[in-house]
Design a protein around this motif. Structure first.
Motif, PDB file in Angstrom:
ATOM      1  N   CYS A 285      -1.826   4.089   0.161  1.00 40.63           N
ATOM      2  CA  CYS A 285      -2.875   4.022  -0.856  1.00 40.63           C
ATOM      3  C   CYS A 285      -3.893   2.930  -0.517  1.00 40.63           C
ATOM      4  O   CYS A 285      -3.519   1.781  -0.284  1.00 40.63           O
ATOM      5  CB  CYS A 285      -2.260   3.754  -2.225  1.00 40.63           C
ATOM      6  SG  CYS A 285      -0.967   4.952  -2.666  1.00 40.63           S
ATOM      7  N   THR A 286      -5.158   3.304  -0.529  1.00 37.81           N
ATOM      8  CA  THR A 286      -6.222   2.352  -0.223  1.00 37.81           C
ATOM      9  C   THR A 286      -6.363   1.314  -1.339  1.00 37.81           C
ATOM     10  O   THR A 286      -6.658   0.158  -1.088  1.00 37.81           O
ATOM     11  CB  THR A 286      -7.566   3.098  -0.049  1.00 37.81           C
ATOM     12  OG1 THR A 286      -7.364   4.143   0.906  1.00 37.81           O
ATOM     13  CG2 THR A 286      -8.651   2.166   0.471  1.00 37.81           C
ATOM     14  N   HIS A 287      -6.168   1.753  -2.593  1.00 39.35           N
ATOM     15  CA  HIS A 287      -6.298   0.848  -3.741  1.00 39.35           C
ATOM     16  C   HIS A 287      -5.020   0.860  -4.583  1.00 39.35           C
ATOM     17  O   HIS A 287      -5.009   1.397  -5.692  1.00 39.35           O
ATOM     18  CB  HIS A 287      -7.494   1.253  -4.604  1.00 39.35           C
ATOM     19  CG  HIS A 287      -8.791   1.218  -3.874  1.00 39.35           C
ATOM     20  ND1 HIS A 287      -9.361   0.050  -3.399  1.00 39.35           N
ATOM     21  CD2 HIS A 287      -9.634   2.207  -3.500  1.00 39.35           C
ATOM     22  CE1 HIS A 287     -10.496   0.317  -2.787  1.00 39.35           C
ATOM     23  NE2 HIS A 287     -10.686   1.632  -2.825  1.00 39.35           N
TER      24      HIS A 287
ATOM     25  N   ALA B 261      -6.550   5.410  -6.835  1.00 37.84           N
ATOM     26  CA  ALA B 261      -5.763   4.643  -5.862  1.00 37.84           C
ATOM     27  C   ALA B 261      -5.974   5.155  -4.437  1.00 37.84           C
ATOM     28  O   ALA B 261      -5.641   4.491  -3.470  1.00 37.84           O
ATOM     29  CB  ALA B 261      -4.285   4.691  -6.223  1.00 37.84           C
ATOM     30  N   GLN B 262      -6.534   6.355  -4.327  1.00 35.12           N
ATOM     31  CA  GLN B 262      -6.835   6.962  -3.022  1.00 35.12           C
ATOM     32  C   GLN B 262      -5.616   6.969  -2.095  1.00 35.12           C
ATOM     33  O   GLN B 262      -5.655   6.392  -1.007  1.00 35.12           O
ATOM     34  CB  GLN B 262      -8.020   6.258  -2.362  1.00 35.12           C
ATOM     35  CG  GLN B 262      -9.304   6.430  -3.161  1.00 35.12           C
ATOM     36  CD  GLN B 262     -10.532   5.836  -2.477  1.00 35.12           C
ATOM     37  OE1 GLN B 262     -10.520   5.532  -1.288  1.00 35.12           O
ATOM     38  NE2 GLN B 262     -11.602   5.679  -3.225  1.00 35.12           N
ATOM     39  N   CYS B 263      -4.588   7.646  -2.561  1.00 34.53           N
ATOM     40  CA  CYS B 263      -3.365   7.740  -1.761  1.00 34.53           C
ATOM     41  C   CYS B 263      -3.393   8.978  -0.873  1.00 34.53           C
ATOM     42  O   CYS B 263      -3.812  10.049  -1.296  1.00 34.53           O
ATOM     43  CB  CYS B 263      -2.145   7.812  -2.681  1.00 34.53           C
ATOM     44  SG  CYS B 263      -1.997   6.385  -3.772  1.00 34.53           S
ATOM     45  N   VAL B 264      -2.941   8.792   0.342  1.00 28.68           N
ATOM     46  CA  VAL B 264      -2.880   9.898   1.295  1.00 28.68           C
ATOM     47  C   VAL B 264      -1.430  10.071   1.740  1.00 28.68           C
ATOM     48  O   VAL B 264      -0.756   9.098   2.077  1.00 28.68           O
ATOM     49  CB  VAL B 264      -3.768   9.607   2.526  1.00 28.68           C
ATOM     50  CG1 VAL B 264      -3.639  10.723   3.552  1.00 28.68           C
ATOM     51  CG2 VAL B 264      -5.213   9.431   2.094  1.00 28.68           C
ATOM     52  N   LEU B 265      -0.982  11.316   1.730  1.00 34.21           N
ATOM     53  CA  LEU B 265       0.389  11.605   2.155  1.00 34.21           C
ATOM     54  C   LEU B 265       0.500  11.446   3.668  1.00 34.21           C
ATOM     55  O   LEU B 265      -0.193  12.123   4.425  1.00 34.21           O
ATOM     56  CB  LEU B 265       0.772  13.030   1.734  1.00 34.21           C
ATOM     57  CG  LEU B 265       2.205  13.484   2.030  1.00 34.21           C
ATOM     58  CD1 LEU B 265       3.223  12.588   1.345  1.00 34.21           C
ATOM     59  CD2 LEU B 265       2.399  14.926   1.585  1.00 34.21           C
TER      60      LEU B 265
ATOM     61  N   GLN C 186       0.801  -1.227   0.000  1.00 37.70           N
ATOM     62  CA  GLN C 186       0.000   0.000   0.000  1.00 37.70           C
ATOM     63  C   GLN C 186       0.832   1.274   0.000  1.00 37.70           C
ATOM     64  O   GLN C 186       0.289   2.372  -0.076  1.00 37.70           O
ATOM     65  CB  GLN C 186      -0.917   0.000   1.226  1.00 37.70           C
ATOM     66  CG  GLN C 186      -1.980  -1.091   1.137  1.00 37.70           C
ATOM     67  CD  GLN C 186      -3.141  -0.822   2.060  1.00 37.70           C
ATOM     68  OE1 GLN C 186      -2.960  -0.779   3.264  1.00 37.70           O
ATOM     69  NE2 GLN C 186      -4.321  -0.628   1.502  1.00 37.70           N
ATOM     70  N   LEU C 187       2.143   1.115   0.095  1.00 37.86           N
ATOM     71  CA  LEU C 187       2.988   2.296   0.225  1.00 37.86           C
ATOM     72  C   LEU C 187       3.529   2.780  -1.119  1.00 37.86           C
ATOM     73  O   LEU C 187       3.944   1.982  -1.954  1.00 37.86           O
ATOM     74  CB  LEU C 187       4.169   1.997   1.147  1.00 37.86           C
ATOM     75  CG  LEU C 187       3.860   1.838   2.627  1.00 37.86           C
ATOM     76  CD1 LEU C 187       5.149   1.534   3.383  1.00 37.86           C
ATOM     77  CD2 LEU C 187       3.207   3.098   3.186  1.00 37.86           C
ATOM     78  N   LEU C 188       3.519   4.072  -1.280  1.00 40.38           N
ATOM     79  CA  LEU C 188       4.159   4.726  -2.420  1.00 40.38           C
ATOM     80  C   LEU C 188       5.179   5.700  -1.838  1.00 40.38           C
ATOM     81  O   LEU C 188       4.821   6.634  -1.115  1.00 40.38           O
ATOM     82  CB  LEU C 188       3.113   5.482  -3.248  1.00 40.38           C
ATOM     83  CG  LEU C 188       3.646   6.397  -4.348  1.00 40.38           C
ATOM     84  CD1 LEU C 188       4.268   5.575  -5.474  1.00 40.38           C
ATOM     85  CD2 LEU C 188       2.537   7.280  -4.887  1.00 40.38           C
ATOM     86  N   ILE C 189       6.452   5.426  -2.133  1.00 39.21           N
ATOM     87  CA  ILE C 189       7.518   6.244  -1.556  1.00 39.21           C
ATOM     88  C   ILE C 189       8.211   7.030  -2.664  1.00 39.21           C
ATOM     89  O   ILE C 189       8.643   6.452  -3.662  1.00 39.21           O
ATOM     90  CB  ILE C 189       8.597   5.376  -0.879  1.00 39.21           C
ATOM     91  CG1 ILE C 189       7.958   4.338   0.038  1.00 39.21           C
ATOM     92  CG2 ILE C 189       9.621   6.236  -0.167  1.00 39.21           C
ATOM     93  CD1 ILE C 189       7.705   4.788   1.423  1.00 39.21           C
ATOM     94  N   VAL C 190       8.317   8.325  -2.469  1.00 44.08           N
ATOM     95  CA  VAL C 190       9.018   9.161  -3.444  1.00 44.08           C
ATOM     96  C   VAL C 190      10.208   9.804  -2.736  1.00 44.08           C
ATOM     97  O   VAL C 190      10.047  10.470  -1.717  1.00 44.08           O
ATOM     98  CB  VAL C 190       8.097  10.272  -3.991  1.00 44.08           C
ATOM     99  CG1 VAL C 190       8.868  11.144  -4.989  1.00 44.08           C
ATOM    100  CG2 VAL C 190       6.855   9.684  -4.628  1.00 44.08           C
ATOM    101  N   GLN C 191      11.403   9.573  -3.272  1.00 46.74           N
ATOM    102  CA  GLN C 191      12.601  10.205  -2.726  1.00 46.74           C
ATOM    103  C   GLN C 191      13.182  11.135  -3.769  1.00 46.74           C
ATOM    104  O   GLN C 191      13.379  10.738  -4.924  1.00 46.74           O
ATOM    105  CB  GLN C 191      13.651   9.150  -2.363  1.00 46.74           C
ATOM    106  CG  GLN C 191      13.372   8.438  -1.068  1.00 46.74           C
ATOM    107  CD  GLN C 191      14.528   7.533  -0.701  1.00 46.74           C
ATOM    108  OE1 GLN C 191      14.726   6.507  -1.337  1.00 46.74           O
ATOM    109  NE2 GLN C 191      15.287   7.912   0.292  1.00 46.74           N
TER     110      GLN C 191
END
Ligand SMILES: [Zn+2]
Length: 187
Positions: free
Chosen positions: A138-140, A95-99, A46-51
């Motif tokens: 992200c929920t989805h 995808a309903q992603c929340v920071l 569920q994780l989206l990581i941006v570096q």
């Protein structure tokens, strides 16, 4: 803490919460080229990581400690802008992603050391970076196909972004040239 070590520690923190980005990317600093920045994007469950790693020049136009009120103002505006990750990075709405977490590191901008020492520090390192990382939940995650990047809109000096994407099974590299916006995510 020196630059390389700070970067290594930064990488470890990410590895603890998600799949590790390639060892190559973690091994050292990316090339410091004005007008260019590097993004590492990783998707893990569920994780989206941006570096992000960028020369300060690409974001701010100077790389020394702010010396004048207008430079201080510009530096503060930059830090505030970097803190608004939801505007800079927009994953697919479905995808309903929340920071969830934002980290920003820039020694020259964030240091509160007295001005007396800053002249020496400036002489030692002519170049300076800003590192930032953003963690979305992200929920989805199955609906994640791309991330829209607002960086070219935000930073006029930025011309090119080298992107590395790490999915659960594959990695890809993409180069965005102004005014590209879309980073495709691989699985
Ligand atoms: Zn530089």
């Amino acid at each position: 803490m020196n630059h390389a070590l700070r970067h290594a520690v930064h990488g470890l923190a990410v590895c603890a919460t998600t799949l590790c980005l390639s060892a190559q990317a973690q091994a050292g600093k990316a090339a410091h080229v004005h007008g260019l920045m590097h993004l590492d994007i990783a998707v893990d469950k569920q994780l989206l990581i941006v570096q992000m790693e960028s020369p300060l020049d690409s974001l701010l136009g100077f790389e020394h400690r702010p010396r004048t009120p207008s430079q201080r103002q510009a530096a503060d505006a930059l830090l505030k802008r970097m803190d608004d990750g939801a505007t800079l990075f927009k994953p697919d709405a479905a995808a309903q992603c929340v920071l969830m977490d934002t980290r920003i590191e820039s020694a020259v901008l964030q240091s509160t050391a007295p001005a007396a020492g800053s002249k020496d520090a400036d002489k030692k390192s002519e170049h300076a970076d800003l590192d930032a990382s953003y963690e979305f939940s992200c929920t989805h995650p199955d609906k994640l196909t791309a991330v829209e990047i607002g960086l070219f809109d935000a930073f006029k000096r930025l011309q090119k972004i080298e992107v590395q994407v790490a999915g659960a099974r594959s990695q890809s590299r993409q180069t965005l040239q102004r005014p590209d916006k879309l980073v495709k995510l691989t699985r």
